[in-house]
Design a protein around this motif. Structure first.
Motif, mmCIF file in Angstrom:
data_model
loop_
_atom_site.group_PDB
_atom_site.id
_atom_site.type_symbol
_atom_site.label_atom_id
_atom_site.label_comp_id
_atom_site.label_asym_id
_atom_site.label_seq_id
_atom_site.Cartn_x
_atom_site.Cartn_y
_atom_site.Cartn_z
ATOM 1 N N ASP A 119 2.767 -4.940 -5.362
ATOM 2 C CA ASP A 119 3.223 -6.108 -4.611
ATOM 3 C C ASP A 119 4.731 -6.292 -4.756
ATOM 4 O OD1 ASP A 119 0.764 -7.043 -3.525
ATOM 5 O OD2 ASP A 119 0.203 -7.854 -5.481
ATOM 6 N N THR A 137 -6.071 -10.085 -3.529
ATOM 7 C CA THR A 137 -6.078 -9.473 -2.206
ATOM 8 C C THR A 137 -6.916 -8.191 -2.228
ATOM 9 O OG1 THR A 137 -3.840 -10.301 -1.840
ATOM 10 C CG2 THR A 137 -4.579 -8.541 -0.418
ATOM 11 N N GLY A 196 3.650 -11.502 -0.527
ATOM 12 C CA GLY A 196 5.029 -11.067 -0.394
ATOM 13 C C GLY A 196 6.039 -12.080 -0.886
ATOM 14 N N ALA A 248 5.802 -4.736 1.463
ATOM 15 C CA ALA A 248 5.386 -5.674 0.418
ATOM 16 C C ALA A 248 6.150 -6.991 0.527
ATOM 17 C CB ALA A 248 5.593 -5.046 -0.955
ATOM 18 N N ARG A 276 -3.822 -4.502 1.289
ATOM 19 C CA ARG A 276 -2.411 -4.805 1.503
ATOM 20 C C ARG A 276 -1.860 -3.871 2.572
ATOM 21 N NH1 ARG A 276 -3.736 -5.140 -3.925
ATOM 22 N NH2 ARG A 276 -2.855 -6.899 -5.091
ATOM 23 N N PRO A 277 -0.936 -4.325 3.390
ATOM 24 C CA PRO A 277 -0.419 -3.443 4.444
ATOM 25 C C PRO A 277 0.293 -2.212 3.901
ATOM 26 C CG PRO A 277 0.841 -5.498 4.319
ATOM 27 C CD PRO A 277 -0.377 -5.682 3.476
ATOM 28 N N GLN A 278 0.815 -2.286 2.669
ATOM 29 C CA GLN A 278 1.590 -1.181 2.103
ATOM 30 C C GLN A 278 0.781 -0.237 1.231
ATOM 31 O OE1 GLN A 278 1.844 -4.398 1.258
ATOM 32 N NE2 GLN A 278 2.079 -4.679 -0.947
ATOM 33 N N ASP A 287 4.478 -8.994 3.325
ATOM 34 C CA ASP A 287 3.042 -9.263 3.231
ATOM 35 C C ASP A 287 2.818 -10.780 3.238
ATOM 36 O OD1 ASP A 287 0.376 -9.543 2.592
ATOM 37 O OD2 ASP A 287 0.447 -8.324 0.786
#
Length: 537
Positions: free
Chosen positions: A454, A91, A511, A504, A94-96, A507
Protein backbone atom coordinates in the motif's frame (compact mmCIF):
# COMPACT_ATOMS: atom_id res chain seq x y z
CA UNK A 1 16.57 5.94 -1.81
CA UNK A 2 16.96 7.46 1.65
CA UNK A 3 14.21 10.03 2.12
CA UNK A 4 16.46 12.43 4.00
CA UNK A 5 17.91 13.22 0.56
CA UNK A 6 14.82 13.14 -1.63
CA UNK A 7 11.19 12.11 -1.30
CA UNK A 8 8.45 10.99 -3.67
CA UNK A 9 5.15 12.76 -3.02
CA UNK A 10 1.76 13.37 -4.60
CA UNK A 11 1.93 15.60 -7.67
CA UNK A 12 -0.38 17.27 -10.20
CA UNK A 13 -3.66 15.76 -11.37
CA UNK A 14 -3.35 13.59 -14.47
CA UNK A 15 -7.02 12.72 -15.01
CA UNK A 16 -10.28 13.65 -13.34
CA UNK A 17 -12.80 11.04 -12.26
CA UNK A 18 -16.39 11.54 -11.18
CA UNK A 19 -15.47 10.96 -7.50
CA UNK A 20 -11.81 11.97 -7.30
CA UNK A 21 -8.81 12.76 -9.47
CA UNK A 22 -5.90 10.52 -10.41
CA UNK A 23 -2.62 12.14 -9.41
CA UNK A 24 0.96 11.82 -10.53
CA UNK A 25 4.00 11.49 -8.28
CA UNK A 26 6.92 13.90 -8.17
CA UNK A 27 10.23 14.10 -6.34
CA UNK A 28 10.84 16.81 -3.78
CA UNK A 29 13.42 17.75 -1.17
CA UNK A 30 14.24 15.31 1.58
CA UNK A 31 12.72 15.24 5.05
CA UNK A 32 15.15 15.97 7.86
CA UNK A 33 15.17 13.92 11.04
CA UNK A 34 13.04 15.34 13.82
CA UNK A 35 13.97 14.75 17.45
CA UNK A 36 11.56 13.05 19.85
CA UNK A 37 12.44 13.17 23.53
CA UNK A 38 9.26 11.99 25.28
CA UNK A 39 11.20 9.36 27.24
CA UNK A 40 14.05 11.66 28.31
CA UNK A 41 12.62 15.16 28.37
CA UNK A 42 14.29 18.05 26.54
CA UNK A 43 18.03 17.67 26.11
CA UNK A 44 20.64 20.38 25.88
CA UNK A 45 23.15 18.18 24.10
CA UNK A 46 23.46 17.38 20.42
CA UNK A 47 22.12 13.94 19.62
CA UNK A 48 24.71 12.30 17.44
CA UNK A 49 26.37 8.92 17.27
CA UNK A 50 29.43 8.34 19.42
CA UNK A 51 31.31 5.77 17.39
CA UNK A 52 29.72 3.04 15.32
CA UNK A 53 26.09 2.10 15.70
CA UNK A 54 25.27 -0.63 18.19
CA UNK A 55 22.82 -1.88 15.57
CA UNK A 56 22.11 -0.75 12.00
CA UNK A 57 19.43 -2.68 10.12
CA UNK A 58 16.94 -2.45 7.31
CA UNK A 59 13.28 -3.13 8.02
CA UNK A 60 10.70 -4.36 5.53
CA UNK A 61 7.27 -5.69 6.34
CA UNK A 62 3.92 -6.61 4.79
CA UNK A 63 5.20 -7.33 1.29
CA UNK A 64 2.05 -9.23 0.31
CA UNK A 65 3.41 -11.25 -2.59
CA UNK A 66 0.10 -12.02 -4.26
CA UNK A 67 -1.09 -14.79 -6.55
CA UNK A 68 -3.60 -12.62 -8.38
CA UNK A 69 -4.98 -15.68 -10.20
CA UNK A 70 -5.71 -17.75 -7.10
CA UNK A 71 -9.18 -19.34 -6.90
CA UNK A 72 -9.09 -18.93 -3.11
CA UNK A 73 -9.21 -15.14 -3.08
CA UNK A 74 -12.50 -13.34 -2.59
CA UNK A 75 -12.00 -10.02 -4.34
CA UNK A 76 -15.72 -9.45 -4.78
CA UNK A 77 -15.92 -8.55 -1.07
CA UNK A 78 -14.48 -5.15 -1.99
CA UNK A 79 -18.09 -4.26 -2.76
CA UNK A 80 -18.54 -3.90 1.00
CA UNK A 81 -15.70 -1.40 1.51
CA UNK A 82 -18.08 1.08 3.14
CA UNK A 83 -19.59 -1.44 5.56
CA UNK A 84 -17.86 -1.54 8.98
CA UNK A 85 -18.94 -5.15 9.46
CA UNK A 86 -16.47 -6.16 6.74
CA UNK A 87 -13.57 -4.00 7.99
CA UNK A 88 -11.37 -6.91 9.07
CA UNK A 89 -11.82 -8.63 5.71
CA UNK A 90 -10.66 -5.73 3.54
CA UNK A 91 -8.84 -4.85 1.38
CA UNK A 92 -9.32 -8.05 -0.65
CA UNK A 93 -8.00 -6.61 -3.92
CA UNK A 94 -5.86 -3.62 -4.84
CA UNK A 95 -5.44 -2.06 -8.28
CA UNK A 96 -1.63 -2.33 -7.99
CA UNK A 97 -1.34 -5.89 -6.70
CA UNK A 98 -0.31 -7.51 -10.00
CA UNK A 99 2.84 -5.38 -9.71
CA UNK A 100 3.67 -6.25 -6.09
CA UNK A 101 6.66 -8.42 -6.98
CA UNK A 102 8.17 -5.63 -9.07
CA UNK A 103 7.86 -3.14 -6.20
CA UNK A 104 9.46 -5.60 -3.77
CA UNK A 105 12.35 -6.23 -6.17
CA UNK A 106 12.80 -2.45 -6.43
CA UNK A 107 12.99 -2.17 -2.63
CA UNK A 108 15.53 -4.99 -2.49
CA UNK A 109 17.70 -2.99 -4.90
CA UNK A 110 17.20 0.18 -2.85
CA UNK A 111 18.28 -1.54 0.37
CA UNK A 112 21.32 -2.98 -1.39
CA UNK A 113 22.30 0.50 -2.59
CA UNK A 114 22.52 1.96 0.95
CA UNK A 115 26.25 2.16 1.60
CA UNK A 116 25.94 3.58 5.10
CA UNK A 117 23.18 4.32 7.60
CA UNK A 118 22.47 8.06 7.40
CA UNK A 119 23.07 9.08 11.05
CA UNK A 120 25.84 6.80 12.35
CA UNK A 121 27.51 6.09 9.01
CA UNK A 122 27.61 2.39 9.88
CA UNK A 123 26.93 -0.27 7.23
CA UNK A 124 23.65 -2.18 7.47
CA UNK A 125 24.42 -5.53 9.06
CA UNK A 126 21.02 -7.16 8.69
CA UNK A 127 17.54 -6.79 7.25
CA UNK A 128 14.57 -7.73 9.42
CA UNK A 129 11.34 -8.81 7.69
CA UNK A 130 8.43 -8.83 10.14
CA UNK A 131 5.82 -10.94 8.42
CA UNK A 132 3.09 -10.96 5.80
CA UNK A 133 5.64 -11.65 3.11
CA UNK A 134 2.79 -13.33 1.25
CA UNK A 135 -0.89 -12.57 0.89
CA UNK A 136 -2.86 -15.81 0.98
CA UNK A 137 -0.90 -18.55 2.80
CA UNK A 138 0.06 -20.23 -0.49
CA UNK A 139 3.27 -22.13 -1.27
CA UNK A 140 3.67 -20.54 -4.71
CA UNK A 141 3.52 -17.05 -3.19
CA UNK A 142 6.23 -18.04 -0.73
CA UNK A 143 8.41 -19.34 -3.57
CA UNK A 144 8.15 -15.91 -5.23
CA UNK A 145 9.10 -14.21 -1.96
CA UNK A 146 12.19 -16.35 -1.56
CA UNK A 147 13.28 -15.66 -5.14
CA UNK A 148 12.87 -11.93 -4.52
CA UNK A 149 14.94 -11.95 -1.32
CA UNK A 150 17.46 -14.66 -2.20
CA UNK A 151 17.91 -13.60 -5.81
CA UNK A 152 17.02 -15.43 -9.00
CA UNK A 153 14.15 -15.80 -11.42
CA UNK A 154 10.77 -14.56 -10.17
CA UNK A 155 7.66 -16.08 -11.75
CA UNK A 156 4.56 -14.09 -10.71
CA UNK A 157 2.05 -16.06 -12.80
CA UNK A 158 0.23 -19.23 -11.77
CA UNK A 159 -2.27 -21.56 -13.42
CA UNK A 160 -2.21 -21.74 -17.21
CA UNK A 161 -0.94 -19.63 -20.08
CA UNK A 162 -3.92 -17.27 -20.07
CA UNK A 163 -4.06 -14.66 -17.30
CA UNK A 164 -7.13 -15.41 -15.16
CA UNK A 165 -7.32 -12.34 -12.95
CA UNK A 166 -10.16 -10.07 -11.87
CA UNK A 167 -8.24 -7.38 -13.78
CA UNK A 168 -8.41 -9.27 -17.08
CA UNK A 169 -10.49 -7.47 -19.74
CA UNK A 170 -13.16 -10.14 -19.92
CA UNK A 171 -13.63 -10.69 -16.19
CA UNK A 172 -17.36 -10.50 -15.34
CA UNK A 173 -17.25 -7.56 -12.92
CA UNK A 174 -16.58 -3.84 -13.29
CA UNK A 175 -15.57 -3.00 -9.69
CA UNK A 176 -11.88 -3.72 -10.42
CA UNK A 177 -9.38 -1.63 -12.36
CA UNK A 178 -8.78 -3.25 -15.75
CA UNK A 179 -5.63 -1.71 -17.19
CA UNK A 180 -6.34 -2.96 -20.71
CA UNK A 181 -10.00 -1.97 -20.76
CA UNK A 182 -13.11 -3.99 -20.11
CA UNK A 183 -14.83 -4.25 -23.45
CA UNK A 184 -18.04 -2.31 -23.94
CA UNK A 185 -17.83 0.06 -20.95
CA UNK A 186 -15.08 1.43 -18.67
CA UNK A 187 -14.64 -0.06 -15.21
CA UNK A 188 -15.51 1.90 -12.08
CA UNK A 189 -11.88 2.83 -11.38
CA UNK A 190 -11.59 4.61 -14.72
CA UNK A 191 -14.98 6.31 -14.37
CA UNK A 192 -14.89 7.33 -10.71
CA UNK A 193 -11.17 7.73 -10.01
CA UNK A 194 -9.56 8.57 -13.35
CA UNK A 195 -7.37 5.46 -13.54
CA UNK A 196 -5.46 5.02 -16.81
CA UNK A 197 -5.43 2.52 -19.63
CA UNK A 198 -2.07 0.71 -19.78
CA UNK A 199 -2.11 -1.68 -22.77
CA UNK A 200 -0.27 -4.95 -22.27
CA UNK A 201 0.38 -4.35 -18.56
CA UNK A 202 -0.93 -7.65 -17.18
CA UNK A 203 1.09 -9.67 -19.67
CA UNK A 204 4.27 -7.76 -18.77
CA UNK A 205 3.55 -7.98 -15.05
CA UNK A 206 3.19 -11.77 -15.17
CA UNK A 207 6.38 -12.43 -17.16
CA UNK A 208 9.32 -13.97 -15.30
CA UNK A 209 12.02 -11.49 -14.32
CA UNK A 210 15.30 -11.52 -12.40
CA UNK A 211 15.60 -10.27 -8.81
CA UNK A 212 18.94 -9.01 -7.52
CA UNK A 213 18.33 -10.53 -4.09
CA UNK A 214 19.40 -9.00 -0.80
CA UNK A 215 23.16 -8.63 -0.45
CA UNK A 216 23.00 -8.49 3.34
CA UNK A 217 21.91 -11.23 5.74
CA UNK A 218 18.21 -11.19 6.57
CA UNK A 219 15.90 -12.75 9.13
CA UNK A 220 12.21 -13.51 8.69
CA UNK A 221 9.00 -13.35 10.67
CA UNK A 222 5.59 -14.98 10.66
CA UNK A 223 2.43 -12.94 10.07
CA UNK A 224 -1.27 -13.63 9.84
CA UNK A 225 -1.16 -13.77 6.02
CA UNK A 226 1.35 -16.64 6.17
CA UNK A 227 -1.03 -18.49 8.48
CA UNK A 228 -4.55 -17.67 7.27
CA UNK A 229 -6.60 -17.26 4.12
CA UNK A 230 -6.41 -13.55 3.24
CA UNK A 231 -4.89 -13.13 6.70
CA UNK A 232 -8.20 -13.86 8.42
CA UNK A 233 -9.72 -17.29 7.72
CA UNK A 234 -8.54 -20.66 9.00
CA UNK A 235 -7.38 -22.81 6.10
CA UNK A 236 -9.92 -25.62 6.37
CA UNK A 237 -9.55 -28.89 4.43
CA UNK A 238 -12.30 -27.71 2.10
CA UNK A 239 -10.49 -24.45 1.38
CA UNK A 240 -7.17 -26.26 0.92
CA UNK A 241 -8.77 -28.36 -1.82
CA UNK A 242 -10.28 -25.26 -3.44
CA UNK A 243 -6.89 -23.50 -3.51
CA UNK A 244 -5.48 -26.03 -5.97
CA UNK A 245 -8.72 -26.64 -7.88
CA UNK A 246 -10.31 -25.00 -10.92
CA UNK A 247 -13.32 -22.95 -9.76
CA UNK A 248 -13.11 -19.34 -8.58
CA UNK A 249 -15.92 -17.52 -6.75
CA UNK A 250 -17.14 -14.24 -8.21
CA UNK A 251 -20.02 -13.35 -5.89
CA UNK A 252 -21.26 -13.63 -2.33
CA UNK A 253 -23.00 -16.82 -1.22
CA UNK A 254 -26.76 -16.66 -1.35
CA UNK A 255 -28.27 -15.50 1.92
CA UNK A 256 -24.99 -14.25 3.42
CA UNK A 257 -25.68 -12.42 6.70
CA UNK A 258 -23.47 -9.33 6.82
CA UNK A 259 -23.69 -9.28 10.62
CA UNK A 260 -21.98 -12.67 10.88
CA UNK A 261 -19.92 -12.59 7.67
CA UNK A 262 -16.62 -11.97 9.48
CA UNK A 263 -16.92 -14.89 11.88
CA UNK A 264 -18.16 -17.11 9.06
CA UNK A 265 -15.04 -16.24 7.09
CA UNK A 266 -12.81 -16.84 10.12
CA UNK A 267 -14.00 -20.39 10.77
CA UNK A 268 -15.47 -21.45 7.41
CA UNK A 269 -13.88 -19.41 4.61
CA UNK A 270 -14.76 -22.17 2.16
CA UNK A 271 -18.41 -21.09 2.55
CA UNK A 272 -17.51 -18.09 0.40
CA UNK A 273 -16.80 -20.53 -2.46
CA UNK A 274 -20.48 -21.48 -2.58
CA UNK A 275 -21.76 -18.55 -4.64
CA UNK A 276 -21.37 -18.05 -8.38
CA UNK A 277 -18.04 -19.28 -9.79
CA UNK A 278 -16.07 -19.31 -13.03
CA UNK A 279 -13.64 -21.90 -14.34
CA UNK A 280 -9.91 -21.21 -13.90
CA UNK A 281 -6.80 -23.32 -14.41
CA UNK A 282 -5.97 -25.55 -11.44
CA UNK A 283 -2.44 -25.39 -10.03
CA UNK A 284 -1.02 -27.75 -7.35
CA UNK A 285 1.66 -25.18 -6.49
CA UNK A 286 -1.03 -23.10 -4.80
CA UNK A 287 -1.22 -25.58 -1.93
CA UNK A 288 -1.52 -23.99 1.52
CA UNK A 289 1.63 -23.28 3.51
CA UNK A 290 1.40 -24.48 7.11
CA UNK A 291 3.68 -23.34 9.93
CA UNK A 292 6.04 -26.30 9.54
CA UNK A 293 6.49 -25.75 5.81
CA UNK A 294 6.92 -22.02 6.40
CA UNK A 295 9.80 -22.55 8.82
CA UNK A 296 11.39 -25.32 6.76
CA UNK A 297 11.41 -23.20 3.59
CA UNK A 298 13.92 -20.81 5.20
CA UNK A 299 16.55 -23.55 5.46
CA UNK A 300 18.19 -23.59 2.07
CA UNK A 301 21.77 -23.68 0.83
CA UNK A 302 23.45 -20.29 0.94
CA UNK A 303 20.97 -18.73 3.38
CA UNK A 304 22.56 -15.97 5.48
CA UNK A 305 22.18 -16.69 8.33
CA UNK A 306 21.28 -20.32 7.80
CA UNK A 307 17.54 -20.59 8.41
CA UNK A 308 17.18 -16.79 8.21
CA UNK A 309 16.88 -16.63 11.98
CA UNK A 310 14.81 -19.77 12.47
CA UNK A 311 16.52 -22.54 14.41
CA UNK A 312 16.63 -26.30 14.73
CA UNK A 313 14.20 -25.93 17.64
CA UNK A 314 11.77 -24.10 15.36
CA UNK A 315 11.95 -26.97 12.87
CA UNK A 316 11.40 -29.53 15.60
CA UNK A 317 8.60 -27.71 17.40
CA UNK A 318 6.88 -26.16 14.37
CA UNK A 319 7.19 -22.76 16.05
CA UNK A 320 8.12 -19.39 14.53
CA UNK A 321 9.66 -17.41 17.42
CA UNK A 322 13.38 -17.23 18.07
CA UNK A 323 16.37 -15.15 19.21
CA UNK A 324 18.99 -13.59 16.95
CA UNK A 325 21.96 -12.07 18.77
CA UNK A 326 24.27 -9.49 17.22
CA UNK A 327 27.44 -8.23 18.89
CA UNK A 328 25.55 -5.68 21.02
CA UNK A 329 21.84 -6.35 20.65
CA UNK A 330 19.47 -9.26 21.20
CA UNK A 331 16.67 -9.39 18.64
CA UNK A 332 13.73 -11.41 19.94
CA UNK A 333 11.42 -12.33 17.08
CA UNK A 334 7.90 -13.22 18.17
CA UNK A 335 5.10 -15.02 16.38
CA UNK A 336 1.97 -12.98 17.04
CA UNK A 337 -0.32 -14.60 14.47
CA UNK A 338 -3.42 -16.23 15.92
CA UNK A 339 -4.00 -19.86 14.91
CA UNK A 340 -7.69 -19.49 15.80
CA UNK A 341 -8.19 -16.99 12.98
CA UNK A 342 -8.70 -13.27 12.65
CA UNK A 343 -6.33 -10.52 11.55
CA UNK A 344 -5.38 -9.21 14.99
CA UNK A 345 -2.61 -10.80 17.02
CA UNK A 346 -2.05 -12.68 20.25
CA UNK A 347 0.75 -14.49 22.11
CA UNK A 348 0.14 -17.88 23.67
CA UNK A 349 1.23 -18.72 27.22
CA UNK A 350 4.12 -20.94 26.16
CA UNK A 351 5.62 -18.19 24.02
CA UNK A 352 5.09 -15.57 26.73
CA UNK A 353 7.01 -17.70 29.25
CA UNK A 354 9.76 -18.25 26.67
CA UNK A 355 9.94 -14.48 26.09
CA UNK A 356 10.44 -13.81 29.79
CA UNK A 357 13.25 -16.37 29.96
CA UNK A 358 15.02 -14.82 26.98
CA UNK A 359 14.76 -11.36 28.56
CA UNK A 360 16.19 -12.52 31.87
CA UNK A 361 19.22 -13.95 30.03
CA UNK A 362 20.37 -10.46 28.96
CA UNK A 363 19.64 -8.46 32.11
CA UNK A 364 21.96 -7.95 35.06
CA UNK A 365 19.02 -6.39 36.89
CA UNK A 366 15.28 -6.56 36.31
CA UNK A 367 11.96 -6.38 38.13
CA UNK A 368 10.14 -9.60 38.94
CA UNK A 369 6.39 -10.17 38.73
CA UNK A 370 5.92 -9.04 42.32
CA UNK A 371 7.70 -5.73 41.74
CA UNK A 372 10.93 -6.73 43.47
CA UNK A 373 14.36 -5.95 42.03
CA UNK A 374 16.36 -9.01 40.98
CA UNK A 375 20.12 -8.94 40.39
CA UNK A 376 21.83 -11.60 38.27
CA UNK A 377 25.27 -12.44 36.93
CA UNK A 378 23.99 -12.10 33.35
CA UNK A 379 25.67 -9.76 30.89
CA UNK A 380 23.57 -6.80 29.82
CA UNK A 381 22.52 -6.56 26.21
CA UNK A 382 20.10 -4.18 24.51
CA UNK A 383 16.87 -5.83 23.37
CA UNK A 384 14.77 -5.25 20.26
CA UNK A 385 11.43 -7.05 20.06
CA UNK A 386 10.46 -7.78 16.45
CA UNK A 387 6.97 -9.02 15.66
CA UNK A 388 4.35 -8.75 12.98
CA UNK A 389 1.67 -7.11 15.11
CA UNK A 390 2.02 -3.81 16.98
CA UNK A 391 1.18 -4.00 20.66
CA UNK A 392 -2.19 -2.30 20.28
CA UNK A 393 -3.35 -5.00 17.86
CA UNK A 394 -2.64 -7.85 20.31
CA UNK A 395 -6.35 -7.99 21.05
CA UNK A 396 -7.48 -11.18 19.34
CA UNK A 397 -9.60 -13.07 21.87
CA UNK A 398 -10.34 -16.07 19.64
CA UNK A 399 -7.43 -18.06 21.14
CA UNK A 400 -8.40 -19.07 24.68
CA UNK A 401 -6.04 -17.81 27.37
CA UNK A 402 -3.67 -15.95 25.03
CA UNK A 403 -1.81 -12.89 26.30
CA UNK A 404 -2.93 -9.57 24.93
CA UNK A 405 -1.50 -6.08 24.78
CA UNK A 406 -1.69 -4.97 28.42
CA UNK A 407 -0.06 -8.11 29.77
CA UNK A 408 2.73 -8.05 27.18
CA UNK A 409 3.39 -4.38 27.90
CA UNK A 410 3.64 -5.04 31.64
CA UNK A 411 6.15 -7.82 30.99
CA UNK A 412 8.34 -5.67 28.75
CA UNK A 413 8.31 -2.80 31.23
CA UNK A 414 9.95 -5.06 33.82
CA UNK A 415 13.09 -5.23 31.68
CA UNK A 416 14.96 -1.96 31.21
CA UNK A 417 17.16 -3.20 28.36
CA UNK A 418 14.14 -3.43 26.06
CA UNK A 419 14.54 -0.26 24.00
CA UNK A 420 12.54 -0.91 20.84
CA UNK A 421 9.58 -2.87 19.47
CA UNK A 422 9.68 -3.13 15.66
CA UNK A 423 6.66 -4.31 13.69
CA UNK A 424 4.17 -3.80 10.84
CA UNK A 425 0.69 -5.25 10.16
CA UNK A 426 -1.36 -2.03 10.13
CA UNK A 427 0.18 -0.78 6.85
CA UNK A 428 1.09 2.61 8.23
CA UNK A 429 4.12 4.47 9.54
CA UNK A 430 3.74 5.07 13.26
CA UNK A 431 6.16 5.79 16.13
CA UNK A 432 4.95 5.60 19.74
CA UNK A 433 6.64 5.91 23.15
CA UNK A 434 5.62 3.48 25.89
CA UNK A 435 6.58 5.27 29.08
CA UNK A 436 6.88 3.37 32.35
CA UNK A 437 6.55 4.97 35.78
CA UNK A 438 7.36 1.90 37.86
CA UNK A 439 10.51 -0.17 38.31
CA UNK A 440 13.88 0.36 36.63
CA UNK A 441 12.65 0.82 33.05
CA UNK A 442 11.60 4.25 31.77
CA UNK A 443 9.91 2.54 28.86
CA UNK A 444 10.72 1.92 25.22
CA UNK A 445 9.85 3.05 21.70
CA UNK A 446 7.58 1.21 19.29
CA UNK A 447 8.29 1.71 15.58
CA UNK A 448 5.73 0.47 13.07
CA UNK A 449 6.67 0.52 9.39
CA UNK A 450 4.14 0.72 6.57
CA UNK A 451 3.62 -2.02 4.01
CA UNK A 452 5.19 -2.54 0.61
CA UNK A 453 1.80 -3.23 -0.96
CA UNK A 454 0.00 0.00 0.00
CA UNK A 455 0.93 3.67 -0.24
CA UNK A 456 3.61 4.87 0.38
CA UNK A 457 5.30 1.48 -0.19
CA UNK A 458 8.40 2.15 1.89
CA UNK A 459 10.99 0.39 4.01
CA UNK A 460 12.98 1.79 6.90
CA UNK A 461 16.55 1.99 8.20
CA UNK A 462 16.89 1.71 11.98
CA UNK A 463 20.07 2.66 13.86
CA UNK A 464 20.68 2.31 17.60
CA UNK A 465 23.64 4.24 18.93
CA UNK A 466 25.29 5.75 21.99
CA UNK A 467 24.26 9.42 21.98
CA UNK A 468 26.50 10.41 24.89
CA UNK A 469 25.57 11.96 28.24
CA UNK A 470 24.08 8.66 29.39
CA UNK A 471 21.61 8.52 26.53
CA UNK A 472 20.73 6.03 23.84
CA UNK A 473 19.23 7.07 20.52
CA UNK A 474 17.29 5.26 17.82
CA UNK A 475 17.36 6.84 14.36
CA UNK A 476 14.65 5.87 11.88
CA UNK A 477 14.84 6.79 8.20
CA UNK A 478 12.29 5.91 5.52
CA UNK A 479 13.46 4.33 2.27
CA UNK A 480 11.74 4.70 -1.11
CA UNK A 481 12.31 1.94 -3.66
CA UNK A 482 14.11 2.68 -6.92
CA UNK A 483 11.06 2.72 -9.19
CA UNK A 484 10.78 6.09 -10.96
CA UNK A 485 8.29 8.71 -9.78
CA UNK A 486 7.09 8.92 -13.39
CA UNK A 487 6.62 5.34 -14.60
CA UNK A 488 6.18 6.33 -18.24
CA UNK A 489 4.60 3.50 -20.27
CA UNK A 490 5.48 0.92 -17.57
CA UNK A 491 7.41 -1.30 -19.96
CA UNK A 492 10.36 -2.39 -17.80
CA UNK A 493 10.29 -4.05 -14.37
CA UNK A 494 11.61 -0.84 -12.81
CA UNK A 495 8.91 1.26 -14.50
CA UNK A 496 6.27 -1.23 -13.34
CA UNK A 497 7.54 -0.74 -9.78
CA UNK A 498 7.04 2.99 -10.28
CA UNK A 499 3.51 2.42 -11.58
CA UNK A 500 2.78 0.22 -8.55
CA UNK A 501 3.51 3.18 -6.27
CA UNK A 502 1.45 5.59 -8.40
CA UNK A 503 -1.53 3.23 -8.38
CA UNK A 504 -1.15 2.74 -4.62
CA UNK A 505 -1.25 6.52 -4.13
CA UNK A 506 -4.55 6.70 -5.99
CA UNK A 507 -6.20 3.61 -4.47
CA UNK A 508 -9.55 4.93 -3.14
CA UNK A 509 -9.55 2.48 -0.21
CA UNK A 510 -5.93 2.44 0.99
CA UNK A 511 -4.15 5.27 -0.81
CA UNK A 512 -3.20 8.85 0.01
CA UNK A 513 -6.72 9.52 1.31
CA UNK A 514 -5.69 7.52 4.41
CA UNK A 515 -3.14 8.25 7.15
CA UNK A 516 -0.87 5.36 6.12
CA UNK A 517 2.14 7.57 5.35
CA UNK A 518 2.10 8.89 8.92
CA UNK A 519 3.27 12.34 9.95
CA UNK A 520 6.83 13.63 9.99
CA UNK A 521 6.99 12.40 13.61
CA UNK A 522 6.43 8.84 12.36
CA UNK A 523 9.00 8.81 9.57
CA UNK A 524 12.49 10.31 9.78
CA UNK A 525 12.99 10.62 13.52
CA UNK A 526 15.65 10.33 16.21
CA UNK A 527 14.22 8.84 19.40
CA UNK A 528 16.01 9.29 22.71
CA UNK A 529 15.89 7.37 25.96
CA UNK A 530 18.24 6.94 28.92
CA UNK A 531 20.86 4.26 28.39
CA UNK A 532 19.83 1.34 30.63
CA UNK A 533 23.49 0.61 31.45
CA UNK A 534 26.91 2.02 30.42
CA UNK A 535 27.20 1.51 26.68
CA UNK A 536 30.13 0.34 24.60
CA UNK A 537 29.89 1.10 20.87
Amino acid sequence: MLTVHERIVSGPVLRAGSSSSYRSLVTTEGERHSLRTELTGPTGHDVRARGNALLAIGHMTDLHVTDVESPARFEFLNRFAGDARFRELLTMQRPQEALNSHAIAAMVRAMNAIEAAPVSGSPLELLVMTGDAIDNAQANEFAIYMALFEGGMVTPASGGLEIESVQSPGWPDDIFWKPEGSGSAPDQFRIAYGFPLVPGLLDRAMRPFESQGLRMPWIGGHGNHEELCQGVGIVTPELARAMVAGRKPIGVPEGLDAATALETFVIRPHHFMSGATVAVTADPNRRPLDIGAFVEAHFRPGARPYGHGFTAANRRDRAAYYVHDTSSVRLIVLDTSCRAGGADGCINREQLAWLEERLVEVHAIYTDRGGETVRTSNTNRLVVIASHHPLFTLRNDRAAGAAQADEVLRLLHRFANVVLCLNGHVHMNLVQPHANREGSSVGFWEVTTGSMVDWPGQGRVVEIFDAGAGRLAIACTMVDHDGPADPGPALSPQEMAGLHRQLALNDPIAGAVTTRAGTSADRNVILTLPAPYPLRA
